[in-house]
Design a protein around this motif. Sequence first.
Motif, PDB file in Angstrom:
ATOM      1  N   ALA A 176       2.857 -62.624  31.132  1.00  0.00           N
ATOM      2  CA  ALA A 176       1.439 -62.262  31.295  1.00  0.00           C
ATOM      3  C   ALA A 176       1.162 -61.855  32.741  1.00  0.00           C
ATOM      4  CB  ALA A 176       0.548 -63.437  30.899  1.00  0.00           C
ATOM      5  N   ILE A 177       1.964 -62.381  33.661  1.00  0.00           N
ATOM      6  CA  ILE A 177       1.834 -61.988  35.072  1.00  0.00           C
ATOM      7  C   ILE A 177       2.787 -60.833  35.384  1.00  0.00           C
ATOM      8  CG2 ILE A 177       2.174 -62.770  37.465  1.00  0.00           C
ATOM      9  CD1 ILE A 177      -0.205 -64.135  36.195  1.00  0.00           C
ATOM     10  N   ALA A 178       4.031 -60.943  34.912  1.00  0.00           N
ATOM     11  CA  ALA A 178       5.065 -59.965  35.278  1.00  0.00           C
ATOM     12  C   ALA A 178       4.792 -58.571  34.705  1.00  0.00           C
ATOM     13  CB  ALA A 178       6.439 -60.458  34.817  1.00  0.00           C
ATOM     14  N   HIS A 179       4.407 -58.514  33.434  1.00  0.00           N
ATOM     15  CA  HIS A 179       4.250 -57.191  32.801  1.00  0.00           C
ATOM     16  C   HIS A 179       3.154 -56.326  33.435  1.00  0.00           C
ATOM     17  CE1 HIS A 179       6.670 -57.918  28.842  1.00  0.00           C
ATOM     18  NE2 HIS A 179       7.391 -58.010  29.929  1.00  0.00           N
ATOM     19  N   PRO A 180       1.981 -56.878  33.685  1.00  0.00           N
ATOM     20  CA  PRO A 180       0.975 -56.010  34.339  1.00  0.00           C
ATOM     21  C   PRO A 180       1.456 -55.500  35.700  1.00  0.00           C
ATOM     22  CG  PRO A 180      -0.051 -58.006  33.498  1.00  0.00           C
ATOM     23  CD  PRO A 180       1.435 -58.204  33.361  1.00  0.00           C
ATOM     24  N   LEU A 181       2.180 -56.338  36.444  1.00  0.00           N
ATOM     25  CA  LEU A 181       2.670 -55.884  37.752  1.00  0.00           C
ATOM     26  C   LEU A 181       3.731 -54.797  37.577  1.00  0.00           C
ATOM     27  CD1 LEU A 181       2.903 -59.283  39.702  1.00  0.00           C
ATOM     28  CD2 LEU A 181       1.078 -57.564  39.776  1.00  0.00           C
ATOM     29  N   ALA A 182       4.589 -54.980  36.560  1.00  0.00           N
ATOM     30  CA  ALA A 182       5.610 -53.960  36.279  1.00  0.00           C
ATOM     31  C   ALA A 182       4.952 -52.651  35.866  1.00  0.00           C
ATOM     32  CB  ALA A 182       6.560 -54.461  35.194  1.00  0.00           C
ATOM     33  N   GLU A 183       3.910 -52.764  35.023  1.00  0.00           N
ATOM     34  CA  GLU A 183       3.182 -51.561  34.587  1.00  0.00           C
ATOM     35  C   GLU A 183       2.590 -50.832  35.795  1.00  0.00           C
ATOM     36  OE1 GLU A 183       0.380 -51.070  30.964  1.00  0.00           O
ATOM     37  OE2 GLU A 183       0.674 -53.225  31.236  1.00  0.00           O
ATOM     38  N   SER A 184       2.007 -51.601  36.685  1.00  0.00           N
ATOM     39  CA  SER A 184       1.404 -50.994  37.868  1.00  0.00           C
ATOM     40  C   SER A 184       2.462 -50.340  38.749  1.00  0.00           C
ATOM     41  CB  SER A 184       0.630 -52.044  38.684  1.00  0.00           C
ATOM     42  OG  SER A 184      -0.720 -52.013  38.302  1.00  0.00           O
ATOM     43  N   HIS A 185       3.605 -51.001  38.846  1.00  0.00           N
ATOM     44  CA  HIS A 185       4.679 -50.414  39.654  1.00  0.00           C
ATOM     45  C   HIS A 185       5.066 -49.045  39.094  1.00  0.00           C
ATOM     46  CE1 HIS A 185       8.095 -50.223  42.306  1.00  0.00           C
ATOM     47  NE2 HIS A 185       8.912 -50.015  41.290  1.00  0.00           N
ATOM     48  N   ILE A 186       5.141 -48.968  37.768  1.00  0.00           N
ATOM     49  CA  ILE A 186       5.470 -47.683  37.119  1.00  0.00           C
ATOM     50  C   ILE A 186       4.379 -46.652  37.407  1.00  0.00           C
ATOM     51  CG2 ILE A 186       5.743 -46.525  34.869  1.00  0.00           C
ATOM     52  CD1 ILE A 186       7.008 -49.192  33.876  1.00  0.00           C
ATOM     53  N   GLU A 187       3.129 -47.065  37.259  1.00  0.00           N
ATOM     54  CA  GLU A 187       2.022 -46.128  37.477  1.00  0.00           C
ATOM     55  C   GLU A 187       2.013 -45.600  38.914  1.00  0.00           C
ATOM     56  OE1 GLU A 187      -0.733 -48.499  34.244  1.00  0.00           O
ATOM     57  OE2 GLU A 187      -1.382 -48.405  36.337  1.00  0.00           O
ATOM     58  N   VAL A 188       2.288 -46.503  39.850  1.00  0.00           N
ATOM     59  CA  VAL A 188       2.280 -46.099  41.263  1.00  0.00           C
ATOM     60  C   VAL A 188       3.444 -45.137  41.531  1.00  0.00           C
ATOM     61  CG1 VAL A 188       2.581 -46.920  43.640  1.00  0.00           C
ATOM     62  CG2 VAL A 188       1.125 -48.194  42.061  1.00  0.00           C
ATOM     63  N   GLU A 189       4.593 -45.450  40.948  1.00  0.00           N
ATOM     64  CA  GLU A 189       5.758 -44.593  41.153  1.00  0.00           C
ATOM     65  C   GLU A 189       5.504 -43.195  40.568  1.00  0.00           C
ATOM     66  OE1 GLU A 189       7.925 -45.650  43.202  1.00  0.00           O
ATOM     67  OE2 GLU A 189       9.107 -43.815  43.034  1.00  0.00           O
ATOM     68  N   LEU A 190       4.865 -43.133  39.414  1.00  0.00           N
ATOM     69  CA  LEU A 190       4.545 -41.826  38.814  1.00  0.00           C
ATOM     70  C   LEU A 190       3.570 -41.049  39.704  1.00  0.00           C
ATOM     71  CD1 LEU A 190       4.136 -42.876  35.064  1.00  0.00           C
ATOM     72  CD2 LEU A 190       6.038 -41.627  36.095  1.00  0.00           C
ATOM     73  N   ALA A 191       2.591 -41.765  40.210  1.00  0.00           N
ATOM     74  CA  ALA A 191       1.608 -41.108  41.077  1.00  0.00           C
ATOM     75  C   ALA A 191       2.275 -40.600  42.354  1.00  0.00           C
ATOM     76  CB  ALA A 191       0.475 -42.081  41.417  1.00  0.00           C
ATOM     77  N   ARG A 192       3.223 -41.382  42.893  1.00  0.00           N
ATOM     78  CA  ARG A 192       3.926 -40.961  44.112  1.00  0.00           C
ATOM     79  C   ARG A 192       4.743 -39.693  43.833  1.00  0.00           C
ATOM     80  NH1 ARG A 192       7.735 -44.675  46.542  1.00  0.00           N
ATOM     81  NH2 ARG A 192       7.262 -43.611  48.475  1.00  0.00           N
ATOM     82  N   LEU A 193       5.339 -39.665  42.655  1.00  0.00           N
ATOM     83  CA  LEU A 193       6.185 -38.527  42.312  1.00  0.00           C
ATOM     84  C   LEU A 193       5.383 -37.231  42.245  1.00  0.00           C
ATOM     85  CD1 LEU A 193       9.167 -38.208  41.787  1.00  0.00           C
ATOM     86  CD2 LEU A 193       8.744 -38.549  39.360  1.00  0.00           C
ATOM     87  N   VAL A 194       4.226 -37.275  41.600  1.00  0.00           N
ATOM     88  CA  VAL A 194       3.423 -36.050  41.486  1.00  0.00           C
ATOM     89  C   VAL A 194       2.804 -35.709  42.856  1.00  0.00           C
ATOM     90  CG1 VAL A 194       1.248 -37.070  40.683  1.00  0.00           C
ATOM     91  CG2 VAL A 194       1.857 -34.753  39.987  1.00  0.00           C
ATOM     92  N   THR A 195       2.573 -36.735  43.675  1.00  0.00           N
ATOM     93  CA  THR A 195       2.077 -36.477  45.032  1.00  0.00           C
ATOM     94  C   THR A 195       3.139 -35.739  45.836  1.00  0.00           C
ATOM     95  OG1 THR A 195       0.807 -38.530  44.919  1.00  0.00           O
ATOM     96  CG2 THR A 195       1.045 -37.534  47.086  1.00  0.00           C
ATOM     97  N   GLN A 196       4.380 -36.175  45.691  1.00  0.00           N
ATOM     98  CA  GLN A 196       5.471 -35.516  46.416  1.00  0.00           C
ATOM     99  C   GLN A 196       5.679 -34.095  45.895  1.00  0.00           C
ATOM    100  OE1 GLN A 196       8.752 -38.268  46.162  1.00  0.00           O
ATOM    101  NE2 GLN A 196       7.795 -39.704  47.582  1.00  0.00           N
ATOM    102  N   LYS A 197       5.470 -33.906  44.599  1.00  0.00           N
ATOM    103  CA  LYS A 197       5.573 -32.556  44.033  1.00  0.00           C
ATOM    104  C   LYS A 197       4.491 -31.662  44.659  1.00  0.00           C
ATOM    105  CE  LYS A 197       4.948 -29.842  39.826  1.00  0.00           C
ATOM    106  NZ  LYS A 197       4.722 -29.824  38.371  1.00  0.00           N
TER     107      LYS A 197
END
Lengths: 398, 266
Positions: free
Chosen positions: A292-313
Amino acid sequence: MTMTEQQEGTTHAAFTESEERRELRQAVRRLAGTYGQEYFTRQARSGGKTTDLWLDLGKNGYLGVNIPEQYGGGGGGIGDVAAVCEELAAQGCPMLMMVVSPAICGTVIARFGTEEQKQRWLPGIADGTETMAFAITEPDAGSNSHKITTTARRDGDEWVLSGRKIYISGVDEAKNVLVIARTEDARSGKLKPCLFVVPTDAPGFEFQAIAMEMVSPEKQFTVFIDDVRLPGDALVGHEDAGLVQLFAGLNPERIMAASFATGLARFALDKATAYAKERTVFGDKPIGAHQAIAHPLAESHIEVELARLVTQKASALCDAGDDMGAGEAANMAKYAAGEAACRAVDRAIQTHGGNGATQEYGMAALLVASRVMRIAPVSREMILNFVAMHSLGLPKSY
Amino acid sequence: MNIVVCVKHVPDATADRKFESDNTVDREGVDGLLSELDEYAVEQALQLREKRSDEEISVTALTVGPAKAADAVRKALQMGADKGVHVSDDAIAGSDYLGTSLVLAKAIEKIGSEQKVDLVVFGMASTDASGGVVPAMVAERLGLPQVTLASVIESQGDQVRIKRDGDTATEVIGATLPIVLSVTDQSGEARYPSFKGIMAAKKKPVESYSLSDLGVEASEVGAEAAYSAVEEATARPPRTAGEIVTDEDGSGATALAEFLASKKFI
């Protein structure tokens, strides 16, 4: 992102940043780490400024990384200055003026200014001694920049500027403001956008702080421009190319805002994961062992990484000179980063439980700053309109 | 003037540091960086070059270590050093201070064969082995005076004057170049590599030497030739929870004092 390492066949460019970019991040991380969130919030809550950090960034050449070398900058691109902005935020020092001074004003002047203007304004923007604010938003125009009414009229060799601006960041820390105004077309009578450098101490130029809930030493202002007289060379670039020039500054603005947001999100997630590894409530397992703690943080990590990728693009397209291609990616990056930052901060607070609301843990202090990233510099709704119309070809709804 | 700064690539102290199966430091499996104490040495060399800007002064960063150690040289180049030298040879692995100092001295001699070396600068110690003896050993091997643990460095012509802070007194030491100098972490904050510095470092020359380039036999260095060996390494025990004194009836101060007395702090 390096686009030079093209591989054989139909595969893509490498999705890693260049070694120099990564080393730049590391250097900024280290410098910003010596200041940190404690410094940032202490300055914010005591009414202080982050001038020390700002000048330190300037002295080390991190502020003006995107400014051409011959004008005191580092000769890098938007991707480089965005990396600086992101790493600052990731160390708890989100600097709004990074977005405005080097990225928007620096880009516009470097691309469209005359030789004299570049020599006059860029070195101070690069070393942080002559920070430049950026004023576009107006009380009655909001997201509709076509309704801007700040007007410049010719008076001999001079310009006379009048109008009102709102939500202008850091006017009190700036020596000048790049003001978006309109001039009257002599032939058609239609108003067209133009960019003027206005000194903040010019007679007739006044500004008032807007009381904001955001915990930041960088304040927001309402600006009153009342018959401010400017020399002829205050006009940046060409009178007839205002819109193109304006847009040249807006892609960097969105890329920087996205980087500000992903940096903020990384900061919150770092704190939350560190807390989740330490905090033990039931038995001897840390709370991070619970999904319940780990999954939301993992989800956010994924979302941030995706956002960083499109920012770099978006940065890579912008630096390659593809303004149109960068426009779509920069909007998507700003949207994705704003959403990711809000969710990351929300989850970081939740992970901290009651501690998440304290000043000591510094998580709630990120709430408004992260929330603003869904609104500024362009709202998520306007980005969705843009994507619906331009990417999907749907009818205009407004 | 020709300055050589010796820099060491060390495991990041904030990361999990490990030993290899032969009890030598794991230098491949962990993140490494330029030893922070060596950053002060680079800084002092660069400041000297800047203060004496009317002279032609070249700063060479020298390191000994495996492939990854080149990062330490690159960091020094990013900070502003002019060129780099990286001595790398499998036979060097596991060298003790004597072996390391031999390789460094030979490398400095080789650098000096092109242009005489006037000043060799070291940090006060490495942040991994923390010996602090290599500067003295290199000075001995080169036959140069050693001026160590400097907190303030001044120079004019071929004269160098340093301050060395001791526990009870501060010494002022004068020396004539060429010398081997080591500087402390009090000598002045090291600069950050600027963006321009990062970009420029890529184009600066870095030479690679092997043992044979230096005329050093493999048998003179490495774990086999070392006078000391690590027999055993034990991980530091995890930190235990401290004792909490709860003060409910005013006895807290007494309990604290008793605790401190039992540990002989008071």
